[in-house]
Design a protein around this motif. Structure first.
Motif, PDB file in Angstrom:
ATOM      1  N   LEU A 140       0.667  -1.207  -0.178  1.00 52.83           N
ATOM      2  CA  LEU A 140       0.010  -0.095  -0.067  1.00 52.83           C
ATOM      3  C   LEU A 140       0.786   1.189  -0.147  1.00 52.83           C
ATOM      4  O   LEU A 140       0.391   2.155  -0.457  1.00 52.83           O
ATOM      5  CB  LEU A 140      -0.888   0.039   1.282  1.00 52.83           C
ATOM      6  N   LEU A 141       1.891   1.327   0.817  1.00 51.46           N
ATOM      7  CA  LEU A 141       2.784   2.327   0.874  1.00 51.46           C
ATOM      8  C   LEU A 141       3.442   2.665  -0.571  1.00 51.46           C
ATOM      9  O   LEU A 141       3.543   3.848  -1.092  1.00 51.46           O
ATOM     10  CB  LEU A 141       4.028   2.155   1.751  1.00 51.46           C
ATOM     11  N   PHE A 142       3.791   1.460  -1.306  1.00 50.47           N
ATOM     12  CA  PHE A 142       4.555   1.757  -2.655  1.00 50.47           C
ATOM     13  C   PHE A 142       3.205   2.342  -3.349  1.00 50.47           C
ATOM     14  O   PHE A 142       3.600   3.420  -4.446  1.00 50.47           O
ATOM     15  CB  PHE A 142       4.859   0.316  -3.316  1.00 50.47           C
ATOM     16  N   VAL A 143       2.328   1.862  -3.668  1.00 50.16           N
ATOM     17  CA  VAL A 143       1.172   2.126  -4.358  1.00 50.16           C
ATOM     18  C   VAL A 143       0.778   3.732  -4.240  1.00 50.16           C
ATOM     19  O   VAL A 143       0.559   4.480  -5.043  1.00 50.16           O
ATOM     20  CB  VAL A 143      -0.097   1.391  -4.522  1.00 50.16           C
ATOM     21  N   LYS A 144       0.668   3.881  -2.973  1.00 41.57           N
ATOM     22  CA  LYS A 144       0.324   5.216  -2.507  1.00 41.57           C
ATOM     23  C   LYS A 144       1.311   6.527  -3.059  1.00 41.57           C
ATOM     24  O   LYS A 144       0.884   7.515  -3.234  1.00 41.57           O
ATOM     25  CB  LYS A 144      -0.051   5.444  -0.883  1.00 41.57           C
ATOM     26  N   THR A 145       2.679   6.140  -2.972  1.00 34.49           N
ATOM     27  CA  THR A 145       3.600   6.825  -3.318  1.00 34.49           C
ATOM     28  C   THR A 145       3.588   7.054  -4.620  1.00 34.49           C
ATOM     29  O   THR A 145       3.887   8.310  -5.254  1.00 34.49           O
ATOM     30  CB  THR A 145       5.043   6.479  -2.778  1.00 34.49           C
ATOM     31  N   LEU A 146       3.562   5.964  -5.424  1.00 38.49           N
ATOM     32  CA  LEU A 146       3.549   6.056  -6.859  1.00 38.49           C
ATOM     33  C   LEU A 146       2.348   7.035  -7.281  1.00 38.49           C
ATOM     34  O   LEU A 146       2.613   7.812  -8.172  1.00 38.49           O
ATOM     35  CB  LEU A 146       3.233   4.572  -7.539  1.00 38.49           C
ATOM     36  N   MET A 147       1.145   6.827  -6.792  1.00 40.92           N
ATOM     37  CA  MET A 147       0.144   7.362  -7.345  1.00 40.92           C
ATOM     38  C   MET A 147       0.063   8.728  -6.879  1.00 40.92           C
ATOM     39  O   MET A 147      -0.243   9.859  -7.645  1.00 40.92           O
ATOM     40  CB  MET A 147      -1.311   6.815  -6.779  1.00 40.92           C
ATOM     41  N   PHE A 148       0.479   9.136  -5.738  1.00 46.48           N
ATOM     42  CA  PHE A 148       0.703  10.822  -5.242  1.00 46.48           C
ATOM     43  C   PHE A 148       1.581  11.372  -6.278  1.00 46.48           C
ATOM     44  O   PHE A 148       1.537  12.490  -6.574  1.00 46.48           O
ATOM     45  CB  PHE A 148       1.161  10.593  -3.688  1.00 46.48           C
ATOM     46  N   VAL A 149       2.768  10.798  -6.481  1.00 47.80           N
ATOM     47  CA  VAL A 149       3.882  11.534  -7.185  1.00 47.80           C
ATOM     48  C   VAL A 149       3.423  11.725  -8.722  1.00 47.80           C
ATOM     49  O   VAL A 149       3.744  12.466  -9.470  1.00 47.80           O
ATOM     50  CB  VAL A 149       5.299  10.811  -7.104  1.00 47.80           C
TER      51      VAL A 149
ATOM     52  N   LEU B 290      -8.030  15.018  -9.871  1.00 50.11           N
ATOM     53  CA  LEU B 290      -8.835  14.812  -9.224  1.00 50.11           C
ATOM     54  C   LEU B 290      -9.348  13.349  -8.788  1.00 50.11           C
ATOM     55  O   LEU B 290      -9.290  12.884  -7.704  1.00 50.11           O
ATOM     56  CB  LEU B 290     -10.140  15.680  -9.190  1.00 50.11           C
ATOM     57  N   PRO B 291      -9.878  12.565  -9.781  1.00 45.83           N
ATOM     58  CA  PRO B 291     -10.237  11.295  -9.583  1.00 45.83           C
ATOM     59  C   PRO B 291      -9.411  10.358  -9.131  1.00 45.83           C
ATOM     60  O   PRO B 291      -9.543   9.593  -8.061  1.00 45.83           O
ATOM     61  CB  PRO B 291     -10.921  10.954 -11.089  1.00 45.83           C
ATOM     62  N   LEU B 292      -7.996  10.476  -9.435  1.00 45.22           N
ATOM     63  CA  LEU B 292      -6.956   9.715  -9.037  1.00 45.22           C
ATOM     64  C   LEU B 292      -6.614  10.058  -7.587  1.00 45.22           C
ATOM     65  O   LEU B 292      -6.529   9.002  -6.748  1.00 45.22           O
ATOM     66  CB  LEU B 292      -5.588   9.931  -9.799  1.00 45.22           C
ATOM     67  N   THR B 293      -6.925  11.402  -7.239  1.00 49.49           N
ATOM     68  CA  THR B 293      -6.870  11.627  -5.812  1.00 49.49           C
ATOM     69  C   THR B 293      -7.859  11.200  -4.858  1.00 49.49           C
ATOM     70  O   THR B 293      -7.351  10.456  -3.903  1.00 49.49           O
ATOM     71  CB  THR B 293      -6.687  13.245  -5.571  1.00 49.49           C
ATOM     72  N   VAL B 294      -9.022  11.123  -5.350  1.00 49.23           N
ATOM     73  CA  VAL B 294     -10.139  10.311  -4.588  1.00 49.23           C
ATOM     74  C   VAL B 294      -9.757   8.877  -4.553  1.00 49.23           C
ATOM     75  O   VAL B 294     -10.374   8.332  -3.447  1.00 49.23           O
ATOM     76  CB  VAL B 294     -11.429  10.890  -5.390  1.00 49.23           C
ATOM     77  N   LEU B 295      -9.278   8.292  -5.627  1.00 44.99           N
ATOM     78  CA  LEU B 295      -9.362   6.870  -5.658  1.00 44.99           C
ATOM     79  C   LEU B 295      -7.999   6.643  -4.587  1.00 44.99           C
ATOM     80  O   LEU B 295      -8.318   5.432  -3.844  1.00 44.99           O
ATOM     81  CB  LEU B 295      -8.601   6.414  -6.929  1.00 44.99           C
ATOM     82  N   GLY B 296      -7.083   7.392  -4.375  1.00 46.34           N
ATOM     83  CA  GLY B 296      -6.000   7.213  -3.290  1.00 46.34           C
ATOM     84  C   GLY B 296      -6.817   7.145  -2.075  1.00 46.34           C
ATOM     85  O   GLY B 296      -6.254   6.566  -1.045  1.00 46.34           O
ATOM     86  N   VAL B 297      -7.640   8.320  -1.852  1.00 44.16           N
ATOM     87  CA  VAL B 297      -8.388   8.418  -0.557  1.00 44.16           C
ATOM     88  C   VAL B 297      -9.112   7.332  -0.259  1.00 44.16           C
ATOM     89  O   VAL B 297      -9.005   6.506   0.876  1.00 44.16           O
ATOM     90  CB  VAL B 297      -8.986   9.716  -0.361  1.00 44.16           C
ATOM     91  N   ALA B 298      -9.940   6.747  -1.229  1.00 43.47           N
ATOM     92  CA  ALA B 298     -10.940   5.716  -1.024  1.00 43.47           C
ATOM     93  C   ALA B 298      -9.947   4.255  -0.570  1.00 43.47           C
ATOM     94  O   ALA B 298     -10.401   3.476   0.307  1.00 43.47           O
ATOM     95  CB  ALA B 298     -11.550   5.513  -2.272  1.00 43.47           C
ATOM     96  N   THR B 299      -8.617   4.067  -1.095  1.00 42.38           N
ATOM     97  CA  THR B 299      -7.878   3.036  -1.042  1.00 42.38           C
ATOM     98  C   THR B 299      -7.142   2.993   0.544  1.00 42.38           C
ATOM     99  O   THR B 299      -7.513   1.997   1.224  1.00 42.38           O
ATOM    100  CB  THR B 299      -6.829   3.037  -1.953  1.00 42.38           C
ATOM    101  N   PHE B 300      -6.977   4.306   1.145  1.00 42.25           N
ATOM    102  CA  PHE B 300      -6.350   4.370   2.301  1.00 42.25           C
ATOM    103  C   PHE B 300      -7.596   4.230   3.268  1.00 42.25           C
ATOM    104  O   PHE B 300      -7.187   3.534   4.021  1.00 42.25           O
ATOM    105  CB  PHE B 300      -5.716   5.787   2.415  1.00 42.25           C
ATOM    106  N   LEU B 301      -8.867   4.721   3.091  1.00 43.78           N
ATOM    107  CA  LEU B 301      -9.697   4.476   3.970  1.00 43.78           C
ATOM    108  C   LEU B 301     -10.166   3.139   4.288  1.00 43.78           C
ATOM    109  O   LEU B 301     -10.637   2.705   5.305  1.00 43.78           O
ATOM    110  CB  LEU B 301     -10.940   5.413   3.647  1.00 43.78           C
ATOM    111  N   SER B 302     -10.318   2.547   2.958  1.00 45.82           N
ATOM    112  CA  SER B 302     -10.530   0.695   3.061  1.00 45.82           C
ATOM    113  C   SER B 302      -9.625   0.242   3.943  1.00 45.82           C
ATOM    114  O   SER B 302      -9.891  -0.810   4.909  1.00 45.82           O
ATOM    115  CB  SER B 302     -10.532   0.281   1.958  1.00 45.82           C
ATOM    116  N   TYR B 303      -8.155   0.607   3.949  1.00 46.05           N
ATOM    117  CA  TYR B 303      -7.135  -0.102   4.725  1.00 46.05           C
ATOM    118  C   TYR B 303      -7.327   0.368   6.052  1.00 46.05           C
ATOM    119  O   TYR B 303      -7.387  -0.618   7.155  1.00 46.05           O
ATOM    120  CB  TYR B 303      -5.752   0.239   4.308  1.00 46.05           C
ATOM    121  N   ALA B 304      -7.522   1.681   6.335  1.00 45.54           N
ATOM    122  CA  ALA B 304      -7.766   2.184   7.642  1.00 45.54           C
ATOM    123  C   ALA B 304      -8.770   1.388   8.461  1.00 45.54           C
ATOM    124  O   ALA B 304      -8.813   1.114   9.650  1.00 45.54           O
ATOM    125  CB  ALA B 304      -7.976   3.758   7.485  1.00 45.54           C
ATOM    126  N   THR B 305     -10.025   1.314   7.661  1.00 42.35           N
ATOM    127  CA  THR B 305     -10.910   0.536   8.482  1.00 42.35           C
ATOM    128  C   THR B 305     -10.647  -0.951   8.629  1.00 42.35           C
ATOM    129  O   THR B 305     -11.199  -1.052   9.605  1.00 42.35           O
ATOM    130  CB  THR B 305     -12.243   0.545   7.241  1.00 42.35           C
TER     131      THR B 305
END
Length: 314
Positions: A196-205, A243-258
């Protein structure tokens, strides 16, 4: 007999000029990218409970600065890009520093190979792949001299930002895990969180890289360089891609956080960079300077690292 006063006094140092020169060196000379890389290496180490690797932080700083400086030693002298103008004004100094930086990079790498040669002999095919794939991707991004310029990945519009994100994620996420094993014997199991860290960093950058191309849209169109912005236009890039890519990143992290039942303060701190990213996207509806992109937009990488490190306290 008293000494005669000089006709003219030495000119006082203009503090404003000094600060401007320092800011230009930091951002136009790409030193800030090196700082962002170091911060994200530390971020990964803290999040995964790895020892902070001093060798890797130095090498990631040097390598990142060299990577981003590479094209500016070859840009046209009449380019309007202020980074090109800065490199032109300081060409001699920059060339000397780059030679010293390359020698330092080689020396540090040789030291690690010699010191940890026993551990290196135990590397698996997967670890060798992890070690080599990111430098190769970086070389293919520019179509480096040893490779065919016909396959320069930076000319592939939709692929370009994700190649940048992939290389960044490799250096600041995969490498701390790999070198913690080689240098400290610290094994990190392949689990959901490191992935998740790898994918989050990839998408953010990648989103930041897409946004940065808005600044260069007209130039890229003139030279025939394909980017997301030249393909779909600035407004669609902002609101239908970034914007959709950012929302996708948020949704992915929220799923993991839950699933992991993370604390509310930790979740909010990790989500804060995404909120800042949305604000950055909205801010680009107005024309912005190159320095704005370098400080505010790319500065989100540093903000993400600092906020994620802080989040680990909760």
């Amino acid at each position: 007999m008293p000494a005669l006063m000089p006709d003219t006094l030495p000119a006082a140092v203009d503090s404003g000029t000094v600060w401007r020169a320092a800011i230009e060196a930091c951002f136009y000379g790409h030193l800030f990218y090196g700082v962002c890389a170091v911060a994200q290496v530390i971020e990964t180490s803290v999040q995964l409970g790895l020892p902070v690797n001093g060798w890797l932080t130095v090498v990631s700083f040097i390598g990142t600065v060299l990577f981003y400086s590479y094209p500016y030693t070859r840009r046209s002298a009449n380019s309007a890009d202020p980074r090109v103008a800065w490199h032109r004004r300081h060409r001699g100094l920059v060339n000397r520093l780059q030679r010293w930086a390359m020698l330092a990079l080689i020396a540090l790498s040789a030291w690690v190979v010699i010191r940890h040669r026993v551990a290196i002999r135990t590397m698996t095919p997967l670890e060798w792949t992890v070690l080599l794939v990111f430098p190769c991707a970086g070389g293919l991004y520019y179509g480096a001299p040893v490779m065919s310029r016909a396959i320069a990945l930076r000319r592939s519009g939709w692929l370009k930002p994700f190649v940048i994100g992939f290389v960044w994620a490799g250096v600041v996420v995969a490498y701390p895990i790999l070198f913690a094993r080689l240098q400290f014997g610290h094994n990190t199991p392949l689990s959901l969180f490191p992935c998740l860290l790898f994918v989050k960093t990839l998408m953010f950058v990648a989103v930041l890289a897409i946004l940065f191309d808005i600044k260069d849209r007209d130039l890229d169109q003139r030279v025939g360089l394909s980017t997301v912005v030249t393909l779909v236009g600035p407004e669609r890039t902002l609101f239908q891609v970034s914007l959709p890519l950012t929302v996708l990143g948020v949704a992915t992290f929220l799923s993991y956080a839950t699933m992991q039942h993370l604390t509310v303060p930790r979740v909010l701190l990790v989500l804060a960079p995404f909120g800042l990213l949305v604000a950055g996207i909205v801010s680009l509806t107005r024309p912005r300077t190159t320095l704005y992109y370098l400080t505010v937009i790319d500065g989100l990488m540093l903000a993400k690292a600092l906020l994620d490190i802080l989040a680990m306290r909760y």
